[in-house]
Design an enzyme around this catalytic site. Structure first.
Site, short mmCIF file in Angstrom:
data_model
loop_
_atom_site.label_atom_id
_atom_site.label_comp_id
_atom_site.label_asym_id
_atom_site.label_seq_id
_atom_site.Cartn_x
_atom_site.Cartn_y
_atom_site.Cartn_z
N GLU A 12 30.05 25.56 44.06
CA GLU A 12 30.18 26.26 42.78
C GLU A 12 28.82 26.60 42.18
OE1 GLU A 12 34.31 24.43 41.02
OE2 GLU A 12 32.62 23.07 41.15
N GLY A 78 42.49 26.61 38.66
CA GLY A 78 43.79 27.18 39.04
C GLY A 78 44.33 27.99 37.86
N ILE A 167 46.47 20.51 41.14
CA ILE A 167 47.85 20.99 41.01
C ILE A 167 48.17 21.92 42.18
CG2 ILE A 167 49.53 22.11 39.47
CD1 ILE A 167 48.23 19.74 38.09
N MET A 192 39.62 20.01 36.50
CA MET A 192 39.59 18.54 36.48
C MET A 192 38.40 17.93 35.74
SD MET A 192 40.95 17.99 40.41
CE MET A 192 41.05 16.22 40.24
N GLU A 193 37.61 18.75 35.06
CA GLU A 193 36.39 18.19 34.44
C GLU A 193 36.10 18.65 33.02
OE1 GLU A 193 36.12 20.04 37.41
OE2 GLU A 193 36.32 18.32 38.75
N ASP A 216 42.85 29.89 42.70
CA ASP A 216 44.22 29.73 43.19
C ASP A 216 45.14 29.79 41.97
OD1 ASP A 216 42.84 26.77 43.14
OD2 ASP A 216 44.82 26.76 42.22
N1 ADE Z 1 40.57 23.62 40.38
C1 ADE Z 1 40.81 24.72 41.12
N2 ADE Z 1 42.11 24.82 41.41
C2 ADE Z 1 42.71 23.75 40.84
C3 ADE Z 1 44.03 23.28 40.80
N3 ADE Z 1 45.01 23.95 41.42
N4 ADE Z 1 44.30 22.13 40.14
C4 ADE Z 1 43.30 21.46 39.52
N5 ADE Z 1 42.02 21.85 39.54
C5 ADE Z 1 41.72 22.99 40.18
#
Ligand code: ADE
Length: 251
Positions: A12, A78, A167, A192-193, A216
């Site tokens: 990243e 996501g 997820i 997640m951060e 995604d």
């Molecule tokens: N970062 C990128 N895609 C993600 C996802 N599907 N869930 C959690 N963090 C993510």
């Protein structure tokens, strides 16, 4: 004024370390920090690893050990909001911790001790970041990525949710999004951060902004889309957006 550029994963952020002038590598708390000059501005490049605790530790070190006066997070997420597609970019206005639940003692998602469910980002820094993103999407962005239908990627601004969970199911994504939406919190993306960094920055009074490229749709294909995207597109996005942001900050 030292600006920290923070990401979870090296993909990243690649490109930035190579461009760093007067680069100095420092290890602290089991993490790598690169101190130097980028676009004539003092910066620290840092990798947190994944998850809220790792992000909070790294943000705390940035403030306490590196005298960082602003933190910018760049990474992927996501997409869960309507019309938030792979390749689009989200600049956070605020954050929620989707896995925080101290009901019935406190309102769901509220981190006790904070005034609201939403942890705000710095408005002025976020506005500059959005300007930098818009510039990239209007030029390099269209070459970096194009939707299959030929449309250019879009910038979205709004709420991002963080939690210690990758997820990978439309059902889980919907179960996360629907109650937040019903409570008036329209989540555009999950990662997640970011909310942990937002919380640390609120604690210290350090301006924080975050940009997340959608890798995604947090659905059943997420585990396939995510690695391909971070490998091929995410770092080039980060490189361009950070350069433009530093340009704007130096004016
Ligand atoms: N970062 C990128 N895609 C993600 C996802 N599907 N869930 C959690 N963090 C993510």
């Amino acid at each position: 004024m030292t600006t920290a550029i923070l990401s979870a994963l090296p993909e990243e952020q690649s490109g930035l370390v190579e461009s760093l002038g007067q680069a100095r590598h420092v290890r602290h708390a089991g993490r790598s920090f690169w101190v130097g000059m980028l676009h004539g501005m003092p910066v620290v490049l840092a990798l947190s690893g994944m998850g809220k605790v790792a992000a909070a530790t790294t943000a705390t070190v940035l403030v306490e050990q590196f005298s960082t006066t602003r933190i910018v997070f760049t990474g992927v997420a996501g997409g869960v909001g309507d019309g938030v597609r792979v390749g689009d970019v989200v600049v956070a206005q605020d954050y929620v911790q989707h896995d925080m639940d101290v009901t019935p003692l406190f309102e769901r998602w509220l981190v006790p001790g904070y005034p609201g469910v939403r942890l705000p980002c710095d408005a002025a820094l976020s506005a500059l970041l959005a300007q930098a993103v818009q510039h990239c999407l209007g030029s390099e962005g269209q070459r970096l990525y194009r939707h299959a239908d030929g449309h250019a990627p879009r910038l979205h601004q709004g709420l991002i949710a963080s939690g210690d969970q990758f997820i990978t199911s439309a059902k889980v994504s919907q179960a996360l999004r629907a109650p937040l939406l019903a409570a008036g919190h329209d989540v555009l993306a999950v990662e997640m951060e970011g909310a942990a960094v937002a919380q640390v920055c609120l604690d210290y009074g350090v301006p924080f902004a975050a940009v997340r490229t959608i890798s995604d749709r947090a659905d059943d294909a997420a585990h396939v889309d995510f690695p391909a995207f971070i490998q091929n597109v995410a770092s080039r996005y980060a490189d361009h957006m950070v350069r433009h942001l530093l340009d704007l900050l130096s004016k």
